[in-house]
Design an enzyme around this catalytic site. Structure first.
Site, PDB file in Angstrom:
ATOM      1  CB  CYS A 107      33.834  44.798  41.312  1.00 31.47           C
ATOM      2  SG  CYS A 107      32.252  44.867  40.463  1.00 31.47           S
TER       3      CYS A 107
ATOM      4  CG  ASP B 132      38.010  39.657  42.520  1.00 32.95           C
ATOM      5  OD1 ASP B 132      38.143  40.851  42.181  1.00 32.95           O
ATOM      6  OD2 ASP B 132      36.976  39.216  43.054  1.00 32.95           O
TER       7      ASP B 132
ATOM      8  CG  HIS C 160      32.464  40.505  42.244  1.00 31.29           C
ATOM      9  ND1 HIS C 160      33.008  41.767  42.363  1.00 31.29           N
ATOM     10  CD2 HIS C 160      33.443  39.648  42.619  1.00 31.29           C
ATOM     11  CE1 HIS C 160      34.258  41.664  42.793  1.00 31.29           C
ATOM     12  NE2 HIS C 160      34.546  40.392  42.950  1.00 31.29           N
TER      13      HIS C 160
END
Length: 684
Positions: A268, A350, A327
């Site tokens: 991530c 994202d 995250h």
């Protein structure tokens, strides 16, 4: 007929260099083509075969995309001697001296962003040259641009800062991982501009930062042969670079630009780091953001369900819901003219491939204002992001009674998801907590109202109420981060309605896991029976280092220990549960690096590391990276025994002036990474 030799011809065109104040730092870009921001003026110098006369035709044509046309807004034609209407690009003659003229050109604040070709038309003659290419970017300095950011300090951070970092670790122990964004480095902007042409966007869509961010997001991970990075959470990174080893976006984007093959491997913070670089390069203000205890609610019901057996072991076949220790994603700043009023400002995008959105792995832009209000159907993907930072966590005990499975809800946590949402502070090397930008304070009446509003939009009830207990009020677990190789102490804190003497059975189940919650190794189960008295009591358990030390080398990732505790009151058979995560502390290592350096002169970094751990460290490496040097340096040091000190001089030659951040990394099989950083002022 006119004599062709008398016809006006443009021999060549120069784009004039601009002051930083006007160009807003576009000359920092290391590209072959000139770079401008939309809505700002730039100047061209035309060399002609004869002085310009009033009867000569002179037209500038700026085109972008395939088959450009004025109707499709992909071709702009300007006559510098005629005013164009104010909705269009403007051009005017600024200077005429003999066979040279200077033209000032201003693009519109909503112009298509990307690569333009300039043709100059004079009568039947058109000057076409591959050299006359320019890049046009979004402009956060321009009030009329939808990415306008009024604060100069914020523009410095979110557009111009080419270094920074990500916050990682666990909620109770946040670590900083430095990152070089490197948006001005060689080929980076070229790569971002060519990524624009790899998207499925129509040229006119490239006016809109909402659509550009959504498209860039989709290109972060590889699918159908397109995309920058290949995600890998397996713990096995043969054939690529382990995600924690990357220290910046530059190498990744340069490699992708050269090979057009997805780079291996990302997790991530790598996806977020690269997306932040791409957006800053294109002129969209962007920041990397970390949410701790980030939920992945696969059932779209705003609850995360966890099932355990009577030993406290997780039954993963029951639910695919997961909670990641952290995250990382990107926030991008823009207006949202596609939505009703009230959703301008920061938007979540994202780049980590988690869920498909309209058939493609991507997420956002989702307005923070919508997440804050619980407006989960506001586009794009707000429901998914909302459930990452909100949600109730339910723990179910699965009991087998007379051969039948029974489900008992033993714990319901309403404040464990979406903690310590963090980003780097503007203009400072420190963490800024921005949880309040995403949600109301936990436990406040507004926060519960927002959750109820979201449940209402889902047209579902909150199915579960917190289980009522006869004796228990609350169970929690505390643990301190521990130096690798030392025993781990856990404190179970039990709050009861009564102060009477009671017996409790405590069962702690321990496992080594990745930050995504994926189990790597089961470590052990500890059991303890204690007598407790008083309304608040504490029981201690200790995990021996032997239980975890040998498991560390099996994974090529930063390890996390998870302890899951079942607490049962013997007299009333009541059960509650709680869990705790901890990451390891590592020995420090010291670096000696001068405060200043010069371009072309050797710079020496002295690295000193003492292994204070009780175990040997194998496959030891030092690496050094900076935007001030041509390429990263890596050196191998084999095995370092307990108590041993190693010292190593890393040498590099600066190639760029300015204050440059140097990131030095120590890594080994057992200790995945220790970072040190220093800013060195490089002069000519």
């Amino acid at each position: 007929t006119m004599d062709a030799s008398k016809e006006l011809q443009v021999l060549h065109v120069d784009f004039l260099k601009q002051e930083n104040a006007i160009s807003h730092h576009t000359k920092e870009f290391h590209t072959s083509s000139p770079v401008f921001r939309r809505g700002q003026v730039f100047h061209l110098r035309l060399a002609l075969n004869q002085p310009l006369q009033s009867y000569h035709e002179l037209k500038l044509q700026f085109s972008t995309g395939l088959n450009p046309s004025i109707i499709r807004h992909t071709l702009v034609e300007l006559d510098p001697r005629k005013p164009s209407d104010h909705h269009n690009w403007q051009a005017s003659l600024r200077n005429e001296s003999g066979k040279e003229v200077t033209v000032a050109v201003t693009s519109t604040p909503n112009a298509i962003v990307g690569r333009y070709q300039l043709h100059v038309k004079t009568g039947s003659h058109i000057l076409k040259s591959e050299e006359n290419i320019l890049y046009l970017l979004f402009n956060p300095w321009c009030k009329e641009d939808t990415v306008f950011l009024p604060d100069e300090e914020e523009r410095k951070e979110y557009i111009l800062n080419d270094t920074g970092g990500h916050y990682v670790g666990v909620a109770g122990s946040i670590k900083y991982r430095p990152w070089n964004f490197g948006q001005f480095e060689k080929n980076i902007l070229d790569c971002c501009i060519s990524l624009l042409s790899e998207t499925s966007l129509k040229p006119t869509d490239r006016r809109d930062p909402v659509l550009v961010c959504r498209a860039m997001c989709a290109l972060m991970s590889v699918e159908k042969g397109k995309g920058v990075l290949l995600g890998n959470w397996s713990g096995d990174y043969k054939g690529g670079t382990a995600p924690y080893r990357w220290t910046g976006s530059t190498q990744i984007l340069q490699q992708y630009h050269n090979t057009k093959q997805a780079v291996c491997f990302g997790q991530c913070w790598v996806f977020a780091g690269v997306l932040t670089t791409v957006l800053r390069a294109l002129g969209v203000p962007a920041r990397s953001v970390t949410a701790f205890n980030s939920a992945h609610d696969t059932e779209k019901n705003l609850t995360v369900d966890m099932y355990v057996n009577e030993k406290g072991e997780k039954l993963s076949n029951r639910s695919y819901d997961s909670v990641w220790n952290f995250h990382v994603w990107t926030d991008a700043w823009m207006k949202r003219p596609d939505l009703p009023k009230g959703y301008d400002g920061w938007q979540v995008v994202d780049g980590t491939p988690q869920e498909r959105s309209q058939g493609v792995f991507r997420c956002g832009p989702s307005p923070l204002a919508a997440i804050h209000k619980g407006d989960i159907f506001v586009v794009y993907d707000t429901r998914f992001v909302f459930s990452e930072v909100n949600g109730d966590r339910l723990i179910w005990l699965v009991k087998t009674v007379n051969g039948q499975e029974e489900l008992h809800l033993i714990s319901m946590e309403t404040s464990s998801i979406g903690k310590n949402i963090s980003t780097k502070a503007v203009g400072q090397e420190r963490r800024r907590d921005i949880t309040y930008e995403y949600k109301y304070p936990e436990g406040s009446s507004e926060e519960r109202q927002v959750m109820d509003h979201a449940f209402l939009l889902l047209s579902s009830e909150r199915e579960h109420r917190r289980p009522v207990k006869e004796n228990f009020l609350h169970v929690s677990v505390k643990s301190e981060d521990v130096l690798l190789g030392k025993p781990v102490n856990f404190t179970v804190i039990i709050k009861r309605k009564t102060a009477a003497l009671q017996n409790v059975n405590i069962s702690g189940s321990f496992e080594l896991q990745l930050y995504t919650g994926k189990r790597v190794a089961k470590l052990c189960t500890l059991k303890k029976t204690s007598q407790i008295q008083g309304q608040v009591s504490e029981v201690n358990l200790t995990l021996d280092s032997k239980t975890y030390i040998n498991s560390l080398a099996i994974l090529d990732d930063e390890p996390v220990i998870k302890g899951f505790f079942l607490v049962e009151i013997v007299e009333s058979k009541e059960i509650m549960a709680s869990e705790v995560f901890l990451s390891f502390q590592y020995p420090e290592f010291s670096i000696e690096l001068p405060n200043t350096g010069r371009v072309g002169q050797l710079l020496v970094c002295n690295c000193i590391f003492k292994n204070t751990l009780a175990i040997p460290l194998t496959d030891v490496k030092f690496s050094l990276e900076s935007l001030g040097i041509a390429s990263p340096q890596i050196s191998d040091h084999g095995t370092v025994q307990p108590g041993e000190t190693i010292e190593y001089k890393m040498k590099c030659t600066p190639v760029k002036t300015g204050p440059k951040k140097f990131i030095i990394k120590f890594s080994s099989k057992q200790v995945k990474e220790i970072n040190a950083q220093k800013i060195v002022l490089i002069t000519k």
